[in-house]
Design a protein around this motif. Structure first.
Motif, mmCIF file in Angstrom:
data_model
loop_
_atom_site.group_PDB
_atom_site.id
_atom_site.type_symbol
_atom_site.label_atom_id
_atom_site.label_comp_id
_atom_site.label_asym_id
_atom_site.label_seq_id
_atom_site.Cartn_x
_atom_site.Cartn_y
_atom_site.Cartn_z
ATOM 1 N N ARG A 1 1.693 8.927 -12.808
ATOM 2 C CA ARG A 1 2.390 7.636 -12.893
ATOM 3 C C ARG A 1 2.227 6.843 -11.595
ATOM 4 O O ARG A 1 1.907 5.653 -11.613
ATOM 5 N N CYS A 2 2.423 7.509 -10.461
ATOM 6 C CA CYS A 2 2.283 6.833 -9.166
ATOM 7 C C CYS A 2 0.837 6.406 -8.924
ATOM 8 O O CYS A 2 0.575 5.329 -8.380
ATOM 9 N N GLY A 3 -0.084 7.260 -9.336
ATOM 10 C CA GLY A 3 -1.496 6.921 -9.178
ATOM 11 C C GLY A 3 -1.868 5.698 -9.990
ATOM 12 O O GLY A 3 -2.648 4.848 -9.549
ATOM 13 N N TYR A 4 -1.298 5.603 -11.185
ATOM 14 C CA TYR A 4 -1.561 4.450 -12.046
ATOM 15 C C TYR A 4 -1.030 3.169 -11.408
ATOM 16 O O TYR A 4 -1.704 2.140 -11.391
ATOM 17 N N LEU A 5 0.179 3.223 -10.858
ATOM 18 C CA LEU A 5 0.768 2.044 -10.223
ATOM 19 C C LEU A 5 -0.063 1.591 -9.020
ATOM 20 O O LEU A 5 -0.288 0.394 -8.820
ATOM 21 N N LYS A 6 -0.519 2.552 -8.234
ATOM 22 C CA LYS A 6 -1.339 2.217 -7.072
ATOM 23 C C LYS A 6 -2.658 1.584 -7.501
ATOM 24 O O LYS A 6 -3.088 0.561 -6.946
ATOM 25 N N VAL B 1 0.829 -7.642 -15.327
ATOM 26 C CA VAL B 1 1.531 -6.405 -14.989
ATOM 27 C C VAL B 1 2.459 -5.987 -16.128
ATOM 28 O O VAL B 1 2.501 -4.826 -16.521
ATOM 29 N N GLN B 2 3.208 -6.950 -16.666
ATOM 30 C CA GLN B 2 4.199 -6.631 -17.689
ATOM 31 C C GLN B 2 3.585 -5.943 -18.902
ATOM 32 O O GLN B 2 4.169 -5.020 -19.467
ATOM 33 N N GLU B 3 2.397 -6.384 -19.311
ATOM 34 C CA GLU B 3 1.794 -5.807 -20.511
ATOM 35 C C GLU B 3 1.243 -4.409 -20.270
ATOM 36 O O GLU B 3 0.998 -3.659 -21.212
ATOM 37 N N MET B 4 1.053 -4.033 -19.001
ATOM 38 C CA MET B 4 0.515 -2.712 -18.690
ATOM 39 C C MET B 4 1.604 -1.688 -18.384
ATOM 40 O O MET B 4 1.383 -0.489 -18.517
ATOM 41 N N LEU B 5 2.775 -2.144 -17.984
ATOM 42 C CA LEU B 5 3.846 -1.220 -17.616
ATOM 43 C C LEU B 5 4.329 -0.333 -18.769
ATOM 44 O O LEU B 5 4.683 0.826 -18.530
ATOM 45 N N PRO B 6 4.363 -0.818 -20.022
ATOM 46 C CA PRO B 6 4.814 0.072 -21.100
ATOM 47 C C PRO B 6 4.028 1.366 -21.207
ATOM 48 O O PRO B 6 4.543 2.374 -21.693
ATOM 49 N N THR B 7 2.798 1.357 -20.744
ATOM 50 C CA THR B 7 1.987 2.576 -20.762
ATOM 51 C C THR B 7 2.675 3.701 -20.003
ATOM 52 O O THR B 7 2.567 4.878 -20.365
ATOM 53 N N LEU B 8 3.430 3.353 -18.958
ATOM 54 C CA LEU B 8 4.055 4.359 -18.104
ATOM 55 C C LEU B 8 5.158 5.136 -18.803
ATOM 56 O O LEU B 8 5.550 6.206 -18.343
ATOM 57 N N ARG C 1 -6.246 -3.145 -8.522
ATOM 58 C CA ARG C 1 -7.023 -3.917 -9.496
ATOM 59 C C ARG C 1 -6.564 -5.371 -9.540
ATOM 60 O O ARG C 1 -7.373 -6.298 -9.633
ATOM 61 N N LEU C 2 -5.237 -5.578 -9.471
ATOM 62 C CA LEU C 2 -4.686 -6.932 -9.548
ATOM 63 C C LEU C 2 -4.685 -7.638 -8.199
ATOM 64 O O LEU C 2 -4.331 -8.809 -8.110
ATOM 65 N N GLN C 3 -5.077 -6.883 -7.146
ATOM 66 C CA GLN C 3 -5.129 -7.426 -5.786
ATOM 67 C C GLN C 3 -3.768 -7.968 -5.349
ATOM 68 O O GLN C 3 -3.648 -9.078 -4.821
ATOM 69 N N VAL C 4 -2.757 -7.154 -5.597
ATOM 70 C CA VAL C 4 -1.405 -7.484 -5.149
ATOM 71 C C VAL C 4 -0.862 -6.279 -4.391
ATOM 72 O O VAL C 4 -1.415 -5.176 -4.457
ATOM 73 N N GLY C 5 0.221 -6.480 -3.674
ATOM 74 C CA GLY C 5 0.811 -5.389 -2.922
ATOM 75 C C GLY C 5 1.372 -4.318 -3.841
ATOM 76 O O GLY C 5 1.915 -4.621 -4.909
ATOM 77 N N GLU C 6 1.237 -3.072 -3.410
ATOM 78 C CA GLU C 6 1.744 -1.970 -4.220
ATOM 79 C C GLU C 6 3.254 -2.069 -4.411
ATOM 80 O O GLU C 6 3.785 -1.740 -5.472
ATOM 81 N N GLU C 7 3.949 -2.555 -3.388
ATOM 82 C CA GLU C 7 5.404 -2.680 -3.474
ATOM 83 C C GLU C 7 5.809 -3.690 -4.551
ATOM 84 O O GLU C 7 6.821 -3.505 -5.239
ATOM 85 N N ALA C 8 5.003 -4.743 -4.714
ATOM 86 C CA ALA C 8 5.308 -5.744 -5.743
ATOM 87 C C ALA C 8 5.217 -5.124 -7.139
ATOM 88 O O ALA C 8 6.059 -5.390 -8.005
ATOM 89 N N VAL C 9 4.209 -4.288 -7.334
ATOM 90 C CA VAL C 9 4.064 -3.612 -8.627
ATOM 91 C C VAL C 9 5.209 -2.629 -8.832
ATOM 92 O O VAL C 9 5.755 -2.507 -9.932
#
Length: 203
Positions: free
Chosen positions: A17-22, A1-8, A27-35
């Motif tokens: 931005r919200c669509g990307y986070l969702k 997650v950390q390496e992908m967040l700078p894209t935002l 993709r990572l199979q984790v909760g949206e709230e965690a991201v």
């Protein structure tokens, strides 16, 4: 997650931005709230604050050596599903001379085949390679839309891509013809010369 967040940092469009986070959460199979929690932490970090001032415009770095025609067709496809259909009917991935451009158009076609529509945020989240993410991000944040008739723009870019591909193939053939002459491979030489002649006629 950390390496992908700078894209935002690059996105001013909150919907994208919200669509990307969702999409990233799925993709990572984790909760949206965690991201979202990780994203909020990142927003409070120096890395975010240094580059995301309200008055700063995200820098768009167009990849080196990509032609304007290639760039514009990719932008059209990301903006409207209709251009993806038109491109599938008129283009081959090999028409893109730029390796990064070929990779992006392949991903766009594959994405459209799976979803029957373009979802930029999902497409971006599916990119595993950092270089591909940067390329796609540059396309998505480039808001300099060409004015005028987009149909004409598409056709002009299409013709340019086809012409550039023929030019590149002619150069390859000339090199191959020279090598065949040096080797005395007359059968190969004849075939190459015939292809070169045919290609010249269609130019």
């Amino acid at each position: 997650v950390q390496e992908m967040l700078p894209t935002l940092r690059r996105f001013r469009d909150e919907v994208l931005r919200c669509g990307y986070l969702k999409a990233l959460a799925e993709r990572l199979q984790v909760g949206e709230e965690a991201v979202m929690m990780e994203f909020r932490k990142f927003q409070q970090s120096p890395a975010w604050n240094e580059r995301s001032g309200e008055n700063k415009t995200p820098q768009v770095s167009v990849p080196a050596n990509i032609t304007s025609a290639e760039w514009q067709i990719l932008k059209l496809m990301l903006d409207d599903n209709g251009w993806i259909i038109a491109a599938r009917q008129s283009l081959e991935t090999g028409d893109f001379q730029h390796a990064g451009g070929r990779m992006i158009v392949e991903k766009i076609f594959d994405h459209y085949d799976r979803y029957q529509r373009i979802q930029p945020a999902v497409l971006l989240a599916e990119c595993e390679e950092e270089q591909t993410r940067q390329f796609l991000t540059a396309l998505l944040v480039d808001d300099e839309n060409a004015a005028g008739d987009k149909q004409k723009l598409f056709q002009d870019c299409l013709q340019r891509l086809k012409a550039d591909r023929r030019k590149g193939r002619r150069q390859e053939l000339l090199k191959a013809i020279s090598q065949a002459e040096q080797k005395g491979d007359w059968t190969a030489l004849q075939n190459l010369q015939e292809e070169f002649t045919q290609l010249t006629k269609t130019s």
